[in-house]
Scaffold this motif. Structure first.
Motif, PDB file in Angstrom:
ATOM      1  N   ALA A 132     -34.091  22.472   9.880  1.00 58.36           N
ATOM      2  CA  ALA A 132     -33.919  21.081   9.849  1.00 58.36           C
ATOM      3  C   ALA A 132     -32.319  20.805   9.781  1.00 58.36           C
ATOM      4  CB  ALA A 132     -34.768  20.737   8.609  1.00 58.36           C
ATOM      5  N   ASP A 133     -32.093  19.392  10.166  1.00 59.71           N
ATOM      6  CA  ASP A 133     -30.872  18.714   9.836  1.00 59.71           C
ATOM      7  C   ASP A 133     -30.675  18.202   8.362  1.00 59.71           C
ATOM      8  OD1 ASP A 133     -29.983  19.362  12.436  1.00 59.71           O
ATOM      9  OD2 ASP A 133     -31.239  17.793  13.084  1.00 59.71           O
ATOM     10  N   ARG A 134     -32.136  17.927   8.102  1.00 59.38           N
ATOM     11  CA  ARG A 134     -32.210  16.986   6.875  1.00 59.38           C
ATOM     12  C   ARG A 134     -33.353  17.360   6.194  1.00 59.38           C
ATOM     13  NH1 ARG A 134     -29.792  11.871   5.980  1.00 59.38           N
ATOM     14  NH2 ARG A 134     -29.352  11.801   8.084  1.00 59.38           N
ATOM     15  N   ILE A 135     -33.386  17.499   4.791  1.00 60.31           N
ATOM     16  CA  ILE A 135     -34.787  18.024   4.056  1.00 60.31           C
ATOM     17  C   ILE A 135     -35.043  16.943   2.974  1.00 60.31           C
ATOM     18  CG2 ILE A 135     -35.567  19.813   2.673  1.00 60.31           C
ATOM     19  CD1 ILE A 135     -33.719  21.782   3.969  1.00 60.31           C
ATOM     20  N   PHE A 136     -36.202  16.626   2.972  1.00 56.72           N
ATOM     21  CA  PHE A 136     -36.584  15.667   1.925  1.00 56.72           C
ATOM     22  C   PHE A 136     -37.640  16.547   0.932  1.00 56.72           C
ATOM     23  CE2 PHE A 136     -36.028  12.927   5.679  1.00 56.72           C
ATOM     24  CZ  PHE A 136     -35.225  11.931   5.102  1.00 56.72           C
ATOM     25  N   CYS A 137     -37.244  16.410  -0.301  1.00 55.75           N
ATOM     26  CA  CYS A 137     -38.042  17.092  -1.315  1.00 55.75           C
ATOM     27  C   CYS A 137     -38.925  15.711  -2.086  1.00 55.75           C
ATOM     28  CB  CYS A 137     -37.479  17.432  -2.263  1.00 55.75           C
ATOM     29  SG  CYS A 137     -36.316  18.923  -1.842  1.00 55.75           S
ATOM     30  N   MET A 138     -40.055  16.047  -2.189  1.00 51.54           N
ATOM     31  CA  MET A 138     -41.025  15.028  -2.586  1.00 51.54           C
ATOM     32  C   MET A 138     -41.557  15.707  -4.168  1.00 51.54           C
ATOM     33  SD  MET A 138     -43.613  13.463   0.553  1.00 51.54           S
ATOM     34  CE  MET A 138     -44.151  12.612  -0.508  1.00 51.54           C
ATOM     35  N   SER A 139     -42.073  14.661  -4.939  1.00 49.26           N
ATOM     36  CA  SER A 139     -42.487  15.121  -6.225  1.00 49.26           C
ATOM     37  C   SER A 139     -43.868  14.840  -6.030  1.00 49.26           C
ATOM     38  CB  SER A 139     -41.941  13.933  -7.064  1.00 49.26           C
ATOM     39  OG  SER A 139     -42.501  12.718  -7.101  1.00 49.26           O
ATOM     40  N   SER A 140     -44.424  15.408  -6.991  1.00 40.44           N
ATOM     41  CA  SER A 140     -46.049  15.383  -7.304  1.00 40.44           C
ATOM     42  C   SER A 140     -46.600  13.985  -7.480  1.00 40.44           C
ATOM     43  CB  SER A 140     -46.309  16.296  -8.552  1.00 40.44           C
ATOM     44  OG  SER A 140     -47.541  16.599  -8.491  1.00 40.44           O
ATOM     45  N   ARG A 151     -33.490  22.279  -7.522  1.00 39.27           N
ATOM     46  CA  ARG A 151     -33.969  20.828  -7.654  1.00 39.27           C
ATOM     47  C   ARG A 151     -35.468  20.438  -7.857  1.00 39.27           C
ATOM     48  NH1 ARG A 151     -30.546  17.111  -3.515  1.00 39.27           N
ATOM     49  NH2 ARG A 151     -28.916  18.548  -3.078  1.00 39.27           N
ATOM     50  N   ILE A 152     -36.167  21.220  -7.081  1.00 35.95           N
ATOM     51  CA  ILE A 152     -37.586  20.994  -7.333  1.00 35.95           C
ATOM     52  C   ILE A 152     -38.098  21.522  -8.418  1.00 35.95           C
ATOM     53  CG2 ILE A 152     -39.963  21.785  -6.481  1.00 35.95           C
ATOM     54  CD1 ILE A 152     -38.347  22.121  -3.569  1.00 35.95           C
ATOM     55  N   ALA A 153     -37.373  22.584  -8.905  1.00 34.79           N
ATOM     56  CA  ALA A 153     -38.027  23.294 -10.314  1.00 34.79           C
ATOM     57  C   ALA A 153     -37.491  22.160 -11.473  1.00 34.79           C
ATOM     58  CB  ALA A 153     -37.372  24.584 -10.646  1.00 34.79           C
ATOM     59  N   HIS A 154     -36.489  21.648 -11.260  1.00 33.02           N
ATOM     60  CA  HIS A 154     -35.966  20.656 -12.461  1.00 33.02           C
ATOM     61  C   HIS A 154     -37.101  19.697 -12.193  1.00 33.02           C
ATOM     62  CE1 HIS A 154     -33.283  18.078 -14.735  1.00 33.02           C
ATOM     63  NE2 HIS A 154     -33.576  17.149 -14.053  1.00 33.02           N
ATOM     64  N   ALA A 155     -37.187  18.875 -10.993  1.00 32.23           N
ATOM     65  CA  ALA A 155     -38.235  17.731 -11.005  1.00 32.23           C
ATOM     66  C   ALA A 155     -39.285  17.975 -11.490  1.00 32.23           C
ATOM     67  CB  ALA A 155     -38.408  17.295  -9.368  1.00 32.23           C
ATOM     68  N   ARG A 156     -40.040  19.385 -11.305  1.00 31.99           N
ATOM     69  CA  ARG A 156     -41.360  19.693 -12.101  1.00 31.99           C
ATOM     70  C   ARG A 156     -41.332  19.559 -13.572  1.00 31.99           C
ATOM     71  NH1 ARG A 156     -45.117  22.810  -9.026  1.00 31.99           N
ATOM     72  NH2 ARG A 156     -45.656  23.976 -10.935  1.00 31.99           N
ATOM     73  N   SER A 157     -40.153  20.426 -14.026  1.00 26.38           N
ATOM     74  CA  SER A 157     -40.073  20.445 -15.317  1.00 26.38           C
ATOM     75  C   SER A 157     -39.980  19.161 -16.203  1.00 26.38           C
ATOM     76  CB  SER A 157     -39.115  21.387 -15.566  1.00 26.38           C
ATOM     77  OG  SER A 157     -37.603  20.852 -15.511  1.00 26.38           O
ATOM     78  N   THR A 158     -39.344  18.262 -15.453  1.00 38.07           N
ATOM     79  CA  THR A 158     -39.175  16.900 -15.906  1.00 38.07           C
ATOM     80  C   THR A 158     -40.530  15.994 -15.824  1.00 38.07           C
ATOM     81  OG1 THR A 158     -38.043  15.917 -14.060  1.00 38.07           O
ATOM     82  CG2 THR A 158     -36.665  16.828 -15.864  1.00 38.07           C
ATOM     83  N   ALA A 159     -41.297  16.273 -14.610  1.00 41.67           N
ATOM     84  CA  ALA A 159     -42.408  15.591 -14.493  1.00 41.67           C
ATOM     85  C   ALA A 159     -43.434  15.581 -15.706  1.00 41.67           C
ATOM     86  CB  ALA A 159     -43.045  15.857 -13.226  1.00 41.67           C
TER      87      ALA A 159
END
Ligand SMILES: Nc1ncnc2c1ncn2[C@@H]1O[C@H](COP(=O)(O)OP(=O)(O)OP(=O)(O)O)[C@@H](O)[C@H]1O
Ligand SMILES: Nc1ncnc2c1ncn2[C@@H]1O[C@H](COP(=O)(O)OP(=O)(O)OP(=O)(O)O)[C@@H](O)[C@H]1O
Ligand SMILES: [Mg+2]
Ligand SMILES: [Mg+2]
Lengths: 317, 272, 293, 293, 272
Positions: B219-227, B264-272
């Motif tokens: 990819a040129d651009r990656i989007f990360c989504m939250s749960s 970043r994903i791990a961070h988002a998971r832990s704060t969610a």
């Protein structure tokens, strides 16, 4: 001479009695009158009435009494008969001697009958019982289908049945009921003055082809005369049309029809086809016992007498 | 930037603004306030945990579902009907069981113009093309088989081919390599990469994947989504020059990006 | 109870008409305050009424335009009059017919499912008896009624049996087809658990063929009415069939058609019950954009 | 041609019997050298014959044991005699009935598919006309025959139309059910390509509902025979129905049953043709262990 | 060795000897001369390219297919019917669409003894168990949804739960984590690892996977299969002591094994 096409419908299937018409056709009596007649079977004498009334068929053979009722139900259709073929109606009560039925009407009281709801013979019961002053509160009438009517009488589940004398009689005999155990009460022998089947033309056809109707009647009378002279030949014509019919049965049926319904004493005296206005009036009165007329007809409303051959030409026996 | 080689200006091709969606049959919000912008000719990847709304996002962008709130714009037009310019590989292979694999492949050609009107006269040519495509994903000779005669991974590859055959301008791939082993998967990365390169900026791709390496490589651009409900929690551009070789997946820069995303994903998971 | 029965017998057409008008009024009242989406739904609910009324109107107009006589095809207005005139008889006989039909239909459902499952479960049974079933079904049941009468006499049994005989076949066919088209992948789920053939049947076979089964019910219920009516026509003292027999003997064509209309209403009522059940039981299968609900 | 027709008319029962015996002999011959697996297959092929013959044997025995009179239920031997005696008539009229039925059935298939698709495609149509269709189908078609006769006279048209009217409904219902139960995931494949509703219908709707359609054909074909026979009974010069009418007027019960058996044979023949087509066209759906083939 | 903590002797539990199979509906050999032996209580993994016959192997071992040649023996008995002691997670989720997720989960309990006879009386207990299981795979609250209301990954997890709920002695998992993101996947690795540890040698697991890290982390023994027709081209034991922690996946020994396997497969591919 230009020929007129005539679509003719019988009252029933190609069985013995249709020899009356087939003979006229095959012997060329219709052709000689300038008619090109096609004959179709039907599945009941009432069907002949509606088929002609709707104009699907030009001329038909059907029950006069049904026609009179039909006229009353449908006053806009001016359906009239123009020739009587069965001077006496085939309606009958057929019982078994072994079940206590005799030619005495009182023997019918308290008995159980096989009486198909759409059956034309059963429809005349109000006349029969009134004329003979019978109390039917203790009689039981079972609505059985046509195919089981005779078998139920044969097996003794009912004591008597309503039906057409010729077919019920033949059927019972073929079921092994001894001839002398069968009692046929022809309704005409018990004060029922109704006429039987006759010729009627669709109002439209009558209006445009009056002469053709008269011609048809002429041809038919000749055919009837020939049939009476040689029933076996007539029955052969039937069997040619109906590939499962048996010659002997159809001959018997035809003979019974001729003897009982066509060649009544009155016909022997006056020739075939016409009516006795007084009797027709009585018949209409009697029909009034089976239902309430909205508008009771006079004999001339239901029968056209001037399409028949001259009385002398109508002698058949 | 890496996009400089493209002849096209940076025109937004797929744009979701504040999109929220709840399925008619399901009570809860599937995605909530999605903001996504993919430029023409770009290769975008979407990653996120299972059930976060990635497939929903794909359906919204192609007009198979319509959002309750927000706007979906594809190729400059608001999406009101299923879009006609997309090729889509669904997460489940969804091959039609009454068609052989080859016939399944031909399906888009029977529907999408200009192929549709050309198909009858140029049947042989199209069949040859479909067979070549099948061969390129390692399914040589499987064309005459029915889908249920194929293994899971083979079905998935056939379904990928079906998304490609009519050369759509927009390619939507929902975990197209999920059922494939590492080697086959890398081969197919290269197939997709080459296809994208060949179309030189006129093919926009949106790829849903669970494999961060896959995302970074392609990819040129990656989007990360939250749960649930799905939101974009991170967006990151990948600057490796194209054409990229599989070798770059072993470079430290590559691993850095993968680790960054992971973090970043791990961070988002832990704060969610 | 008796008073209610009496009331129903004498004024059911009025009650029906009032009910329909009230339903329309209620729907229209809801339309006023409704959003765009609800309007579609409401118009869907009104559609059957309008289509029915429209059909009757067209029929009426055609009859009037071509001056079709009542004995050929009575106009709906004539039929309506006949319904009102003979409402007691029609009500009474309809009730009888409905009972006979329900009994026969119930038998047909039980037997049809059982036989369908049997045909699905055993290839030998399938190969051996399917042709016999088909042969039996190519025979008009009206030919069988006389035999039933001879065996069981005039009464309710021939009607119930005819309704049963005429309506079980579609159920058998559809249940067997439903079973035959199960995806083997779904069966494998059960097989992998070591399930017996019977368990596979009950846990997968039956639920999976439910959409087929309900499809067949819609056919079977209409056939069941036909069955009991032809039996009543030939062998009963009660029922719509008997009423028809007498109406046709009387040349009362409007009454004949009134009986037919009553029959149609009964059919639709049973059909709606079936659909209600279908929606409850096979909602999982009706997710297509082609599904009506 | 004429000679062949003549031969067929006069000796078709013999030809049929020889064919069946030959078929059995051929199968048995194959059994001799066959492996275990093939034996199962062969016994499957023999099953219909044995079941049929077995049924007739039981029937014969019951008739003999209870001394059932031929007027009630003729024994197969009586029927066989009647078949032989009236083979010409039965052959001729069967041919006529088969033609009428095929024509009506063809119409029903075309119209049934079209209407089923329409009902599937439009919710309004579905909501509006389904009840009317159901109502129409609850009416015994035998009540409609007289009207047809009045409009079209005695001839082939009433038979074809009755066969059509009686048999299109199962097709409509099953096609509509087939459409309604399509998985939306499958539809999405087409929608994502921007396919029109018509394309979705032809590429997914129709093939997916084929198993339902073929299920309904088996019902429809038997109904079509019933339809043409009841019409012929009342309004035709030819056909098995007409033969039955004349046989029953003549109280020739064995001939009546011979006609019924001929009808059953015709029904089975058409059914086998349907199954052959089904296996060719929906083999993809018939992979279940419950599938007969 | 690592198996020393097991109380059981090394008894072969699943044994395929010289097994060849062709599907009735497909013309070509799917697997050819397979030889596999998995001991009781062992955790085995099968890796191989797409279409090589891994799913076929699973079906052969559970008696859903019967081989044309060779013998399949499970728990000392030759397989002639579907085996009754296995829990199986198919490659496609195959949840029954007319049952909610919870009801799907309960399916094995309605069939497998002793649960079947206990189910009616202990309904609440079993439901609680099913819900706990759902929660452990991150599907809390999804029990009342129908399968088609779940995302692909959620369906796969539900299907995994269905394989576990009746506590089978043999667990057959066909790519159970294929549709899951890295984080969810690792969580589930631990769920399966703990389950296997808890059953202390009485639970035999066969896992088909495309992820070599997954195989090395979870399995005691790894079989590598070659491309069509499937054959075993390599078998390797993994000696890490149990319980294993996710941390070991970052150790060089771990990477070595993964690389070794990668190399073997690459070699087999290049020579094929
Ligand atoms: N058809 C549907 N009906 C109702 N709810 C749905 C439907 N499809 C998805 N959902 C719900 O929407 C949410 C998002 O689902 P989606 O399929 O988009 O997830 P995903 O990101 O693709 O997950 P995965 O990686 O597991 O495929 C989930 O909570 C799911 O339960
Ligand atoms: N039902 C079937 N009928 C016919 N052939 C089949 C069937 N299932 C699988 N095959 C064939 O058997 C071979 C092996 O298939 P299998 O599903 O075992 O592969 P796999 O290793 O599981 O692949 P994947 O990783 O893609 O799932 C393939 O060539 C496939 O085409
Ligand atoms: Mg998804
Ligand atoms: Mg597989």
């Amino acid at each position: 001479q230009a020929t007129t096409n005539v679509r003719f419908t019988l009252d029933w299937r190609f069985e013995g009695p249709s020899a009356l018409f087939l003979t006229a056709l095959e012997k060329g009596h219709f052709r000689a009158e300038g008619l090109n007649v096609s004959i179709d079977a039907a599945s009941g004498s009432r069907e002949g009435v509606t088929r002609v009334a709707s104009g699907t068929y030009d001329i038909g053979f059907g029950d006069i009494n049904s026609m009179i009722r039909f006229r009353d139900e449908n006053p806009t259709v001016d359906l009239k008969a123009n020739m009587i073929v069965y001077d006496r109606p085939p309606f009958a009560i057929v019982g078994r001697k072994s079940r206590g039925i005799t030619t005495d009407v009182k023997s019918l009281e308290g008995k159980k009958f096989g009486a198909p709801a759409p059956d034309a013979a059963y429809a005349q019961w109000p006349i029969f019982k009134t004329v003979n002053k019978l109390d039917d509160s203790k009689m039981r009438f079972e609505n059985v289908g046509f195919p089981v009517r005779e078998p139920m009488l044969a097996s003794g589940e009912v004591d008597a049945i309503f039906g057409f004398a010729n077919s019920s009689y033949i059927n019972l005999k073929s079921r092994g009921v001894p001839e002398n155990d069968i009692v046929v009460l022809h309704m005409y022998d018990y004060g029922v003055e109704l006429y039987g089947n006759g010729i009627m033309a669709s109002p439209a056809f009558l209006a445009s082809n009056r002469a053709a109707v008269a011609a048809f009647n002429r041809g038919l009378v000749k055919g009837i005369r020939d049939t009476i002279a040689d029933p076996a030949a007539g029955a052969k014509l039937v069997v040619a049309r109906n590939d499962v019919a048996r010659l002997d049965t159809e001959t018997e049926r035809l003979k019974m029809t001729i003897d009982n319904y066509v060649l009544s004493p009155w016909v022997k005296a006056n020739g075939i086809g016409g009516i006795d206005p007084a009797r027709m009036a009585t018949a209409i009165d009697q029909i009034g016992l089976t239902f309430t007329f909205k508008n009771k007809p006079k004999p001339e409303d239901v029968f056209i007498s001037d399409l028949l051959p001259a009385a002398a030409d109508r002698k058949v026996a | 930037m890496h996009r400089s080689e493209s002849a096209h200006p940076l025109r937004p091709f797929v744009e979701l603004t504040g999109v929220s969606h709840t399925y008619a049959t399901g009570g809860t919000l599937a995605v909530d306030g999605l903001d996504i912008r993919v430029n023409e000719g770009e290769f975008a990847a979407v990653v996120g945990p299972s059930g976060c709304g990635k497939s929903t996002l794909m359906k919204l962008a192609t007009g198979l579902q319509f959002p309750q709130a927000g706007a979906v714009v594809v190729d400059g037009q608001e999406v009101r009907d299923p879009v006609k310019i997309a090729g889509m590989a669904f997460q489940a292979p969804t091959l039609l069981p009454w068609r052989t694999t080859l016939e399944n492949l031909m399906l888009p050609l029977e529907i999408v113009e200009p192929h549709r009107s050309r198909l009858r006269r140029n049947k042989a040519e199209y069949v040859a093309k479909a067979e070549a495509l099948l061969e390129s994903v390692g399914l040589k000779g499987a064309g005459s088989k029915f889908p249920w005669q194929l293994s899971g991974g083979m079905q998935q590859r056939a379904s990928l081919c079906r998304a490609l055959i009519h050369e759509p301008k927009l390619l939507m791939l929902d975990e197209p390599f999920g059922a494939l082993d590492a080697f086959t998967r890398e081969e197919l990365w290269c197939v997709i990469r080459d296809l994208h390169a060949r179309m030189a900026g006129s093919l926009t791709v949106i790829l849903v994947t669970h494999d961060l390496r896959e995302a970074v490589f392609l990819a040129d651009r990656i989007f990360c989504m939250s749960s649930r409900p799905g939101k974009i929690i991170a967006e990151r551009e990948v600057g490796f020059p194209r054409p990229r070789d599989l070798e770059i997946t072993y470079t430290p820069e590559f691993s850095d990006i993968v680790h960054d995303l992971r973090g970043r994903i791990a961070h988002a998971r832990s704060t969610a | 109870m008796d008073a209610l029965g009496e009331f129903l017998l004498t004024s059911w057409p009025a009650a029906l008409a009032i009910g329909v008008v009230g339903y329309i009024a209620w729907l229209l009242y809801k339309v006023i305050g409704a959003s765009a989406l609800d309007r579609t739904k409401l118009s869907l609910q009104l559609a059957p009424l309008f289509c029915t009324i429209g059909t009757f109107l067209v029929w009426e107009l055609l009859c009037k335009a071509f001056a079709v006589s009542t004995f050929v095809l009575p106009a709906p207005s004539d039929i309506g009059l006949a319904i009102w005139q003979f409402r007691r008889q029609i009500g009474f006989h309809s009730f009888h017919t409905a009972w006979m039909t329900l009994a026969g239909f119930g038998l047909a459902v039980a037997f049809g499912i059982a036989l369908g499952l049997l045909l699905g479960a055993s290839r030998f049974f399938y190969a051996g008896f399917y042709p016999l079933l088909v042969g039996f079904n190519s025979i008009p049941k009206v030919a069988v009624v006389p035999i039933l009468v001879i065996w069981f006499g005039v009464g309710w049994l021939p009607a119930v049996l005819t309704a049963f005989m005429i309506s079980f076949f579609p159920i058998v066919v559809n249940v067997a087809t439903g079973l035959a088209t199960i995806e083997p992948e779904t069966e494998d789920v059960l097989k992998a658990l070591g399930a017996s053939k019977l368990q596979i049947m009950t846990k997968v076979g039956i639920p999976r063929s439910m959409p087929y089964f309900f499809g067949s019910l819609k056919v079977a219920i209409t056939l069941a009415y036909v069955g009991s009516v032809i039996a009543e026509y030939n062998a009963s003292r009660y029922g719509i069939g008997n009423l028809m027999a007498r109406a046709s003997a009387d040349f009362n064509v409007p009454l004949l058609f009134a009986a037919l209309i009553a029959l149609a209403i009964l059919g639709v009522a049973m059909y709606m019950a079936t659909v209600w059940l279908e929606n409850r039981m096979t909602g999982w299968a009706q997710r297509s954009s082609f599904a009506a609900t």
